[in-house]
Design an enzyme around this catalytic site. Structure first.
Site, PDB file in Angstrom:
ATOM      1  CG  ASP A  55      -1.700   1.171   1.451  1.00 60.07           C
ATOM      2  OD1 ASP A  55      -2.310   1.616   0.465  1.00 60.07           O
ATOM      3  OD2 ASP A  55      -1.759   1.688   2.586  1.00 60.07           O
ATOM      4  CG  LEU A  56       1.779   5.559  -2.081  1.00 54.60           C
ATOM      5  CD1 LEU A  56       3.276   5.370  -2.023  1.00 54.60           C
ATOM      6  CD2 LEU A  56       1.371   6.139  -3.440  1.00 54.60           C
ATOM      7  CG  ASP A  57      -2.394   7.550   2.352  1.00 56.12           C
ATOM      8  OD1 ASP A  57      -1.580   8.075   3.117  1.00 56.12           O
ATOM      9  OD2 ASP A  57      -3.613   7.763   2.398  1.00 56.12           O
TER      10      ASP A  57
ATOM     11  CB  THR B 179      -0.236  10.865   0.833  1.00 47.15           C
ATOM     12  OG1 THR B 179      -0.433   9.460   0.823  1.00 47.15           O
ATOM     13  CG2 THR B 179       0.978  11.218   0.021  1.00 47.15           C
TER      14      THR B 179
ATOM     15  CE  LYS C  32      -5.344   6.105   8.669  1.00 50.87           C
ATOM     16  NZ  LYS C  32      -4.667   5.369   9.760  1.00 50.87           N
TER      17      LYS C  32
ATOM     18  CB  SER D  33      -1.616   2.879  -3.969  1.00 50.78           C
ATOM     19  OG  SER D  33      -2.278   4.076  -3.637  1.00 50.78           O
ATOM     20  CB  ALA D  34      -7.217   3.028  -3.389  1.00 50.01           C
TER      21      ALA D  34
ATOM     22  CE  LYS E  32      -5.603  -0.831  -1.288  1.00 52.34           C
ATOM     23  NZ  LYS E  32      -4.559   0.024  -0.711  1.00 52.34           N
TER      24      LYS E  32
ATOM     25  CD  GLU F 283      -3.641  -1.689   2.684  1.00 52.82           C
ATOM     26  OE1 GLU F 283      -3.863  -0.735   3.449  1.00 52.82           O
ATOM     27  OE2 GLU F 283      -3.879  -1.660   1.467  1.00 52.82           O
ATOM     28  CG  ASP F 284      -2.308   2.857   6.282  1.00 55.70           C
ATOM     29  OD1 ASP F 284      -2.576   2.355   5.162  1.00 55.70           O
ATOM     30  OD2 ASP F 284      -2.633   4.017   6.594  1.00 55.70           O
TER      31      ASP F 284
HETATM   32  P1  B16 Z   1      -6.540   9.426  -4.983  1.00 56.48           P
HETATM   33  P2  B16 Z   1      -3.736   3.918  -0.429  1.00 56.48           P
HETATM   34  C1  B16 Z   1      -5.673   5.686  -0.801  1.00 56.48           C
HETATM   35  O1  B16 Z   1      -4.325   5.353  -0.866  1.00 56.48           O
HETATM   36  C2  B16 Z   1      -5.900   6.613   0.376  1.00 56.48           C
HETATM   37  O2  B16 Z   1      -5.695   5.914   1.599  1.00 56.48           O
HETATM   38  C3  B16 Z   1      -7.303   7.142   0.348  1.00 56.48           C
HETATM   39  O3  B16 Z   1      -7.512   8.041   1.419  1.00 56.48           O
HETATM   40  C4  B16 Z   1      -7.542   7.841  -0.992  1.00 56.48           C
HETATM   41  O4  B16 Z   1      -8.861   8.350  -1.073  1.00 56.48           O
HETATM   42  C5  B16 Z   1      -7.292   6.834  -2.123  1.00 56.48           C
HETATM   43  O5  B16 Z   1      -5.962   6.374  -2.025  1.00 56.48           O
HETATM   44  C6  B16 Z   1      -7.490   7.456  -3.503  1.00 56.48           C
HETATM   45  O6  B16 Z   1      -6.509   8.422  -3.727  1.00 56.48           O
HETATM   46  O7  B16 Z   1      -7.644  10.404  -4.730  1.00 56.48           O
HETATM   47  O8  B16 Z   1      -5.168  10.036  -4.932  1.00 56.48           O
HETATM   48  O9  B16 Z   1      -6.770   8.610  -6.232  1.00 56.48           O
HETATM   49  O10 B16 Z   1      -3.801   3.884   1.077  1.00 56.48           O
HETATM   50  O11 B16 Z   1      -4.575   2.856  -1.112  1.00 56.48           O
HETATM   51  O12 B16 Z   1      -2.329   4.007  -0.947  1.00 56.48           O
HETATM   52 MG    MG Z   2      -3.038   3.153   3.172  1.00 55.45          MG
END
Ligand code: B16
Ligand code: MG
Length: 223
Positions: free
Chosen positions: A13-15, A21, A49, A120-121, A151, A175-176
């Site tokens: 996962d990234l964020d 972020t 998240k 990452s989403a 997810k 993952e967090d």
């Molecule tokens: P974006 P992850 C997710 O990242 C975030 O946790 C989530 O808060 C965010 O809405 C989602 O990415 C979409 O991000 O708007 O930049 O496409 O935790 O899956 O790395």
């Molecule tokens: Mg995350």
């Protein structure tokens, strides 16, 4: 139960795992919530998240019982307003913004021949990895716009294992967020949670913080 010697790759996962972020997502979504008169709460913040952009917007509107107050086009405009604000906030990211220990851990994986991919989403993941100068450390990044479900659906982690060219039993997902742990478990990979034990209760193994994540510590928890 999977043993450490079975593991050949890692899906990140990234964020909240590679960089924080989340604080910028929070800032931008909070501003959006204020704009549509939805009360911001810690519970709402935590629930977003790992959730994709439109899904997050729906959850915010729903929290204020305003999910039916906007047309689809108006919702797209709100999401894009949030994203513009968010991209402004993340454009100053540098390698110094990699979470503690993660640059060393990713280097350790590269040096020892483990493969790594990103699940990452976030549609901004390629931009963020570029800012962090980590793009070359990963064999691939799942493109979330090609997914049929987000997810906690396992699809993104199934795709991350395909990028690694490994069967799921040989992959650890990091993952967090609770939604991400569910996705990893559903994909049949070993789930590694980073953060609060109450939130990440379904993780196979768990660390309090990114600084604790090393191959030796993972081996100690798995075997
Ligand atoms: P974006 P992850 C997710 O990242 C975030 O946790 C989530 O808060 C965010 O809405 C989602 O990415 C979409 O991000 O708007 O930049 O496409 O935790 O899956 O790395
Ligand atoms: Mg995350």
């Amino acid at each position: 139960m999977t043993r450490f010697s079975d593991i050949k790759g890692f899906a990140f996962d990234l964020d909240g795992v590679i960089t924080d972020t989340a604080k910028f997502h929070t800032q931008a979504w909070h501003a959006l919530a204020d704009q549509v008169n939805v009360t911001w709460t810690p519970e709402l913040q935590e629930s977003l998240k790992g959730i994709d952009r439109m899904g997050s917007l729906e959850m915010i509107l729903k929290a204020g019982n305003k999910q039916d107050d906007y047309t689809h086009d108006e919702k797209v405009a709100l999401a894009s307003w949030k994203n513009n604000h968010y991209v402004e906030l993340i454009s100053g990211l540098t390698p110094d913004d990699i979470l503690p220990g993660m640059a060393d851990f990713i280097k350790e994986l590269n040096d020892k021949g483990y493969k790594a991919s990103v699940a990452s989403a976030s549609k901004n993941a390629p931009f963020i990895l570029d800012r962090l100068q980590l793009t070359d450390s990963f064999v691939g990044i799942v493109d979330p716009s090609t997914l049929t479900a987000n997810k906690p659906d396992p699809e993104i982690y199934v795709r991350a294992a395909e990028l690694l060219n490994l069967p799921s039993e040989q992959v650890i997902g990091l993952e967090d967020a609770a939604s991400g742990i569910q996705a990893i478990n559903g994909a049949g990979e070993v789930s590694l949670g980073i953060g609060n034990a109450e939130i990440l209760h379904d993780a196979d193994i768990r660390f309090d913080a990114t600084a604790d994540v090393t191959l030796a510590n993972i081996a100690a928890k798995l075997d």
